[in-house]
Write an enzyme that holds these catalytic residues in place. Structure first.
Site, PDB file in Angstrom:
ATOM      1  N   CYS A  65       5.399   5.832   1.109  1.00 14.12           N
ATOM      2  CA  CYS A  65       5.498   4.694   2.162  1.00 14.12           C
ATOM      3  C   CYS A  65       6.910   3.741   1.975  1.00 14.12           C
ATOM      4  O   CYS A  65       6.940   3.126   1.150  1.00 14.12           O
ATOM      5  CB  CYS A  65       4.313   3.908   2.195  1.00 14.12           C
ATOM      6  SG  CYS A  65       4.427   2.334   3.505  1.00 14.12           S
ATOM      7  N   CYS A  68       6.050   0.114   2.144  1.00 14.15           N
ATOM      8  CA  CYS A  68       5.590  -0.436   0.936  1.00 14.15           C
ATOM      9  C   CYS A  68       6.364  -0.504  -0.278  1.00 14.15           C
ATOM     10  O   CYS A  68       6.048  -1.338  -1.120  1.00 14.15           O
ATOM     11  CB  CYS A  68       4.415   0.821   0.543  1.00 14.15           C
ATOM     12  SG  CYS A  68       3.158   0.966   1.748  1.00 14.15           S
TER      13      CYS A  68
END
Length: 137
Positions: A65, A68
């Site tokens: 991600c 993230c």
């Protein structure tokens, strides 16, 4: 106050006035409130989250991600600034699918604040360290 060691999962009693002084675990000797982000798996999640009287902020994330990965250094900075006042932990949603399902994680990163095992609030999306700290308060 009771704090669960994120390393060995032992519950420790820490006087609130000493929380910022790097209290160590009575079992493993590591600092229980060291201002670091700790990675939790499904086995240790409940012990740490439910076993700590300090607020626990959980970042549900995944290594693939982009947002993230962008937020990771900000989350680490927030952990340093909140040392002794909160415990910041990460859960890899790919490696802990039951936790992701249990907390209905639909997008990542998702931050969930817990106190004594109870969810207080949640927010999805990447944040800066100042936003994380402000949101936690």
């Amino acid at each position: 106050m009771l704090i669960t060691c994120p390393y060995c999962l032992t519950r420790n009693r820490v006087p609130p006035e000493r929380a910022t002084e790097d209290p160590s675990c009575g079992r493993c000797g590591k600092a229980v409130l060291d201002g670091r982000v700790h990675e939790l798996d499904e086995a240790g999640f409940d012990a740490v989250v439910a076993g700590s009287e300090l607020p626990v902020l959980v970042d549900f994330w995944a290594p693939w991600c982009g947002p993230c990965r962008m937020m990771a250094p900000q989350f680490e900075e927030a952990a340093r600034q909140l040392k002794g006042r909160a415990l910041l932990v990460k859960v890899n949603s790919d490696e802990a699918p039951r936790l992701s399902q249990r907390f209905t994680i639909r997008s990542i990163p998702t931050l969930i604040q817990f106190r004594e095992g109870q969810e207080l609030q949640r927010m999805s999306g990447a944040l800066q360290s100042a936003q994380i700290i402000g949101w936690l308060k």
